[in-house]
Every structure is written in C-alpha cells, then in structure tokens.
Design an enzyme around this catalytic site. Structure first.
Site, PDB file in Angstrom:
ATOM      1  N   HIS A 105       0.807  -1.217   0.000  1.00  0.00           N
ATOM      2  CA  HIS A 105       0.000   0.000   0.000  1.00  0.00           C
ATOM      3  C   HIS A 105       0.844   1.272   0.000  1.00  0.00           C
ATOM      4  O   HIS A 105       0.316   2.386  -0.082  1.00  0.00           O
ATOM      5  CB  HIS A 105      -0.920  -0.014   1.223  1.00  0.00           C
ATOM      6  N   LYS A 160       3.029   4.369  -1.160  1.00  0.00           N
ATOM      7  CA  LYS A 160       2.955   5.232  -2.346  1.00  0.00           C
ATOM      8  C   LYS A 160       4.138   6.202  -2.295  1.00  0.00           C
ATOM      9  O   LYS A 160       4.112   7.188  -1.566  1.00  0.00           O
ATOM     10  CB  LYS A 160       1.613   5.962  -2.368  1.00  0.00           C
ATOM     11  N   HIS A 208      -8.842  11.040   0.051  1.00  0.00           N
ATOM     12  CA  HIS A 208      -8.083   9.800  -0.005  1.00  0.00           C
ATOM     13  C   HIS A 208      -6.776   9.987   0.773  1.00  0.00           C
ATOM     14  O   HIS A 208      -5.984   9.077   0.921  1.00  0.00           O
ATOM     15  CB  HIS A 208      -7.785   9.405  -1.462  1.00  0.00           C
ATOM     16  N   LYS A 238      -4.569  10.585   4.231  1.00  0.00           N
ATOM     17  CA  LYS A 238      -4.625  10.042   5.592  1.00  0.00           C
ATOM     18  C   LYS A 238      -3.762  10.907   6.490  1.00  0.00           C
ATOM     19  O   LYS A 238      -2.566  11.085   6.234  1.00  0.00           O
ATOM     20  CB  LYS A 238      -4.117   8.599   5.641  1.00  0.00           C
TER      21      LYS A 238
END
Length: 638
Positions: free
Chosen positions: A296, A298, A524, A526
């Site tokens: 996950h 990025k 999107h 966090k």
C-alpha cells in the site's frame, strides 16, 4: 432488513439475508450510454446543472468479497475499472483488475459482496484472488494440497471468448466525464511552495485557482522544473501504466521506470500485459509474507542529473486519484551527490531519515532495488527534517517491535515530542479513507494499544485519556461531492464491518475542508495529529498511506510480546523539535501558498465537526437512493 445505529438507520440489501443469491440487476432510465461504456456502468453523465434523479449508478462490487471482511479496500473501481486500494484481513481479498478494459470485456457479471459467492470465471471477469489466499492448487483440497496427483482437473466447459477493448473506459459517468485541465492548470515555472514543511496537497480539477496555487499535480512533480530526470521508481498499490507514462514530460517519457507492486497471479499478469507497449518499464514484486497483506506504500524515487529526490504521497497512479480527490504528499529537497569516496554514513539527517529509508528499502529483499540503495548512500540527505514511519509485513520481537507500524510512531513520540501542560485536553485527530475491523468494543485495539500510541507525548505519563476525533465522510458529504456517489468507491467502509462496531461511530466527525477549498473533494489523504484545546497549535502531524486498521498499523500478539504487521505502508512524521520549535502554529488560510510560512498548512477545518444524530457514515456496499448526488444519480451496489 435494516440496521439501526447512533447515527441513523441503514437500509441493507436483501442479499444480507439470502446468502448466496445475487442482487437483482439495477435498471436505468437514462439515455443509451456512449460507445465503449458497458452495462456495468449503467448511466451517463448529465450536464452539471441537471437536477434529474432518475439515473442509477449501478455500482459494481467484487465477486470475491466474503461477508466477514475485517478490512475494506479503497473502493470497487476507483471510477476507472481499476482495483481498489485494499488492506484486507478477510478470507478472500477483493482485487480489481489493473486495467479497465479487462473488466469491461464482460459487462454485467458482478455479484454482490454480501452474497459471498465467487465467480466461476474469475479471469474473464477481471477479478483475481490474492496470492496470499494460498496456491491455486490448494483451494478446497485440504491435506491433499501438496499432492500433485490430487489437483483438480480443468473444467471441460469452454470459456467464453474474451472481448478485446483497446480503449480504456474513462469513467462510470461516461466518456465525457473528465474535464481536460486548462493550460494554466499545470506549472510552467517553479511554483511558490511552502519550503518550510514541504507538505503539499494535490491539485483538484474544478476548484478556484486560488486553492490550487501551491498545490501540485503529478505532472508538475515529474516535470523538468524539479530536475533533469534520469531514472525513477514508482511504489504504489494501483497502477494505470499508460496514464502514468503520459504524466512524464515527452523528454523523460522513455527513461527507465521501475514499478514496485504487490500484484500476483492474474492481477500481475494483467499489469505486465498493460506495460508491454512500454519497454522502459520494469517491475519489482513486493514480498507479502503474511496472508491478506498488501503493498500500500505510495512513493517515488527520482534520480536526476542534479541529484536525488523522494516523494511520499497518498495517491494511486490512476487518473481518478489526481482529479477531484483530496490527496497529500511530502516532496523532499533535492539531495546533492556526496563527494566521491565519502563514507555511506555521511549525508545523514538529524532525524536519521537516510538510515530509515535504506532500512525500509532493504526490507523488500529485492535485488531490483539494490542499485537504488547504493544511489541513496551516495547522496546527502542531511536537509531532511521529517521522520520516516513505515510498515512492512512480519512478526517482530524484542528490539525489532518498534521498527515498524504504530509502535514506531510511539517510540518517536516518546523520544522526540515535547510534553505540554494539561496534555489530557489536547485532542488526537485521525482522518482516513478506509476502516478495518477493530473488535466488538473499543478496548480491543483502538482504545487500547493504538490509543496509547496516539496519546504518547514525550516521557510524560497519560493521566487521563484525551479526546479522540475521527474524521470520516458522511453520506451527505459524499452525495454533495464533486464526484458524487462514485467518490464513495474510494471510501470502502462495509456494512459487514460497520454493524459489528457501532461503538466506533460515536468518534466520527464530518469531512470539512473549507480552509483549503476541498470540502467537496472527498479525501483519499490520511492524516493524524495532536492539537491544542483551541486548535491553534499542533504537537505533531503525520501524513501516511496507513488507514485506520490493524493490517496497516500492526497489532500486539502473545501477551504483547510481539507485533504483527500485514502490509507495506509509508508516511512522514513532523515533530516541532526537528524544526527548533515548541509547537506548530496552525495556518488559518493555507492558500494561496507562501514560501516561508512557519504556520503549518493543516488541510482540514479545525475543530472537526461531530456527526449529528441524523448523520450517517458512508457505507459503500448498501444503496443510497434517498436523494440524488451532484450528477443526478443514486447509488445501487450490485
């Protein structure tokens, strides 16, 4: 059936009660969809001014999702027919295709995730099981899984021919959904950026130009304005390879790119096939040693003629993520090359960022990253003032327990954050786009080990638990967004998880970002932070890929003697001590950006706005048909 909670009543599809039966197909009264948009997307986009509520967005769902899902993906299709941002702890992990053309070749073949049924022809439907679910040969074979003579014989039933679609279906709203950005949307000279914190938001199409001044698009990041690129690495979960290649400027478009991904089996095959027209694109598969973990992280590594740069972001490499969603990123300084013959330990920052980045890359155990590890050793990263916080799959004991996940965050807060008077009234704020299962009551994880981490502030002991505010969009937030209901495909909180933890919803606060003009751009991003009681100061701030889940952050096992982490995640932590400050003042109006502001550009409105009793958290796999969205559509999962 309906589900009552503190925040309203949810209408649940009847397939909850009829396990194994498909939902009835949605019907639409909209005009015929444009060429290339198939029945899986049963609507076309009306003019923005349209008030019609007669169109149905037939939301396609994963056929492989079972009812006991502990952690949800980031959406069924991300509007592009792509796989969702998954961090799953379920028996079966939903994985969408890497390319929309695969899923669109077989329209109308999706089953409800509520039914728990699997597709017979997963390859044709564009869905695949994660490799972590076990070997193909082992499915349903019990102890015979390792016996080559006991493998299932292939079905004699002929597969339906695949339909080749050479053009990517652009959006469930139709071929004309995406608005092409004007020439002045992208930067033509080095923009005015806040170089104090180097924290930026993504540009959002459709906003007043003021709110994009000081924000960045991926095309800006990869442009010659930031350096003469020689080679790059893209770490991510979800890829649209042709779109990604187009974001590089023409002069850099054929330079080597390494893709670090977690795809396996059919998903990996689709990814490789998508990259066939681009011989300069190579691949590195992340090892996922624990079932249902995902890659996950990025991150971009950019190697220039002039030096080296790191970009840590929250965006997938698909157009929808860089279009009308709120995303964030940290853009490093341009790191110069060290003099020849310098020890590899040179160029370290006060936050030990170089060591931690090298350790994170080494955790992949991937030969493909070896040359990049050496390049980083040869560069001076001493200007870095953030701390790296990563997660990598594994079970860790002893001194290794605080290397990754939330225990890593706890250690940094303990060692480097500054205690404040009356810290028990300094609230913790968490904002995320996906929610995992945290148990039947709050003490199981959230108000236990994770709360202890988030409330750590120096070496002071917690006398009283401070308030915890969790920011997650309501149904109305999604309905009134720029994207409308399909924005909820990137907010995959399922009814199966929600109904098991109704206690969580008392923590919820609305998504509001008027200060950055992004209240209608669904998150999107966090974020986690610790704010003063009047919300004018921050004790720390974190941007990360990690959602609210045990898979992302880790959870203690065996009487707290070990920690287990399932997924790869990455973020950066801002601590005032690294900036020679006692706290970060909160910037009230981050846009347009200024280059030297000492106030921190918090993207969301403070204080957060609690849910009213009439507010409902967005649940992605139940119908939302009481009122149309901003495009005149309703949401009907299928």
């Amino acid at each position: 059936m309906s589900q009552n909670s503190l925040h309203g009543k949810w209408a649940v599809s009847s397939s909850d009660d009829d396990d194994g039966e498909e939902l009835p197909s949605s019907k639409t009264v909209s005009s015929a969809h444009p060429t290339g948009v198939t029945d899986s997307y049963q609507n076309t986009r009306p003019p923005v001014s349209s008030q019609s509520s007669n169109q149905i967005y037939h939301a396609p769902m994963s056929p492989d999702t079972v009812t006991d899902v502990k952690e949800e993906p980031d959406g069924p299709f991300h509007l592009l027919g792509l796989k969702p941002d998954v961090k799953a702890e379920a028996d079966v992990k939903p994985v969408c295709p890497n390319t929309a053309r695969d899923s669109q070749s077989n329209p109308g073949k999706y089953e409800s995730p509520l039914s728990g049924k699997r597709k017979k022809d997963q390859e044709e439907s564009g869905w695949a099981l994660s490799d972590s679910d076990g070997d193909d040969d082992a499915v349903g074979l019990g102890n015979k899984a390792n016996n080559p003579t006991s493998r299932r014989a292939p079905s004699p039933k002929a597969k339906k021919p695949k339909v080749e679609i050479n053009e990517r279906p652009p959006s469930p709203y139709g071929r004309q959904y995406y608005i092409e950005e004007t020439d002045d949307f992208f930067e033509t000279h080095v923009p005015c950026l806040n170089d104090t914190y180097r924290f930026y938001l993504n540009k959002v199409t459709g906003l007043d130009k003021k709110y994009n001044t000081g924000a960045l698009h991926i095309r800006d990041i990869l442009s010659p304005l930031f350096g003469t690129l020689k080679e790059s690495v893209q770490f991510n979960y979800c890829f649209d390879i042709p779109w990604m290649v187009e974001q590089y400027p023409p002069e850099f478009r054929d330079l080597p790119v390494l893709i670090v991904h977690g795809d396996k089996r059919e998903a990996k095959a689709r990814l490789l096939k998508e990259a066939q027209p681009f011989p300069h694109v190579r691949f590195c598969q992340a090892k996922l040693d624990i079932a249902f973990g995902t890659h996950h992280t990025k991150m971009m590594l950019l190697w220039y003629e002039e030096g080296f740069r790191v970009v840590i972001t929250t965006s997938n490499l698909i157009r929808a993520d860089w279009y009308q969603k709120t995303q964030g990123l940290w853009l490093s300084p341009l790191f110069p090359r060290l003099p020849d013959g310098s020890p590899s330990s040179d160029g370290e920052s006060p936050t030990l960022f170089k060591k931690d980045l090298l350790e994170y890359l080494a955790s992949y155990r991937a030969p493909e990253l070896g040359e990049w590890i050496q390049r980083i050793r040869e560069h001076d990263l001493s200007e870095t003032r953030v701390y790296l916080i990563g997660s990598t799959p594994g079970r860790y004991l002893g001194d290794d327990m605080d290397r990754w996940g939330h225990l890593r965050l706890r250690k940094l807060l303990y060692d480097h954050s500054i205690p404040v008077p009356d810290d028990e009234i300094w609230p913790v704020i968490g904002q995320f786009s996906s929610i995992g299962s945290m148990g039947l009551d709050k003490t199981k994880w959230l108000a236990g080990e994770f709360q202890r981490t988030l409330t750590t502030l120096g070496r002071s002991s917690v006398r009283q638990v401070p308030p915890i505010h969790l920011v997650y969009p309501s149904v109305d937030d999604v309905r009134n967004s720029l994207e409308g209901y399909p924005a909820g495909g990137s907010l995959p909180y399922s009814i199966q998880t929600a109904e098991k933890q109704l206690w969580l919803h008392s923590y919820f606060h609305r998504w509001k970002a008027d200060t950055t003009g992004r209240s209608q751009a669904m998150p999107h991003i966090k974020l986690y932070m610790r704010a003063s009681p009047d919300f004018t100061k921050l004790a720390w701030f974190l941007i990360t890929s990690a959602n609210l889940s045990k898979a992302a952050w880790g959870n203690l096992e065996k009487n707290n003697s070990q920690v287990m982490v399932r997924s790869y995640e990455l973020g950066v932590l801002y601590l005032p001590s690294a900036f020679d400050m006692a706290f970060f003042p909160v910037q009230k109006n981050p846009f347009p950006a200024t280059s030297s502001s000492k106030a921190f550009p918090v993207p969301i409105d403070l204080p957060p706005q609690p849910y009213l009793k009439t507010d409902q958290p967005w649940i992605w796999n139940i119908p939302h048909n009481q009122a149309p969205d901003t495009h005149g559509n309703i949401w009907v999962p299928s």
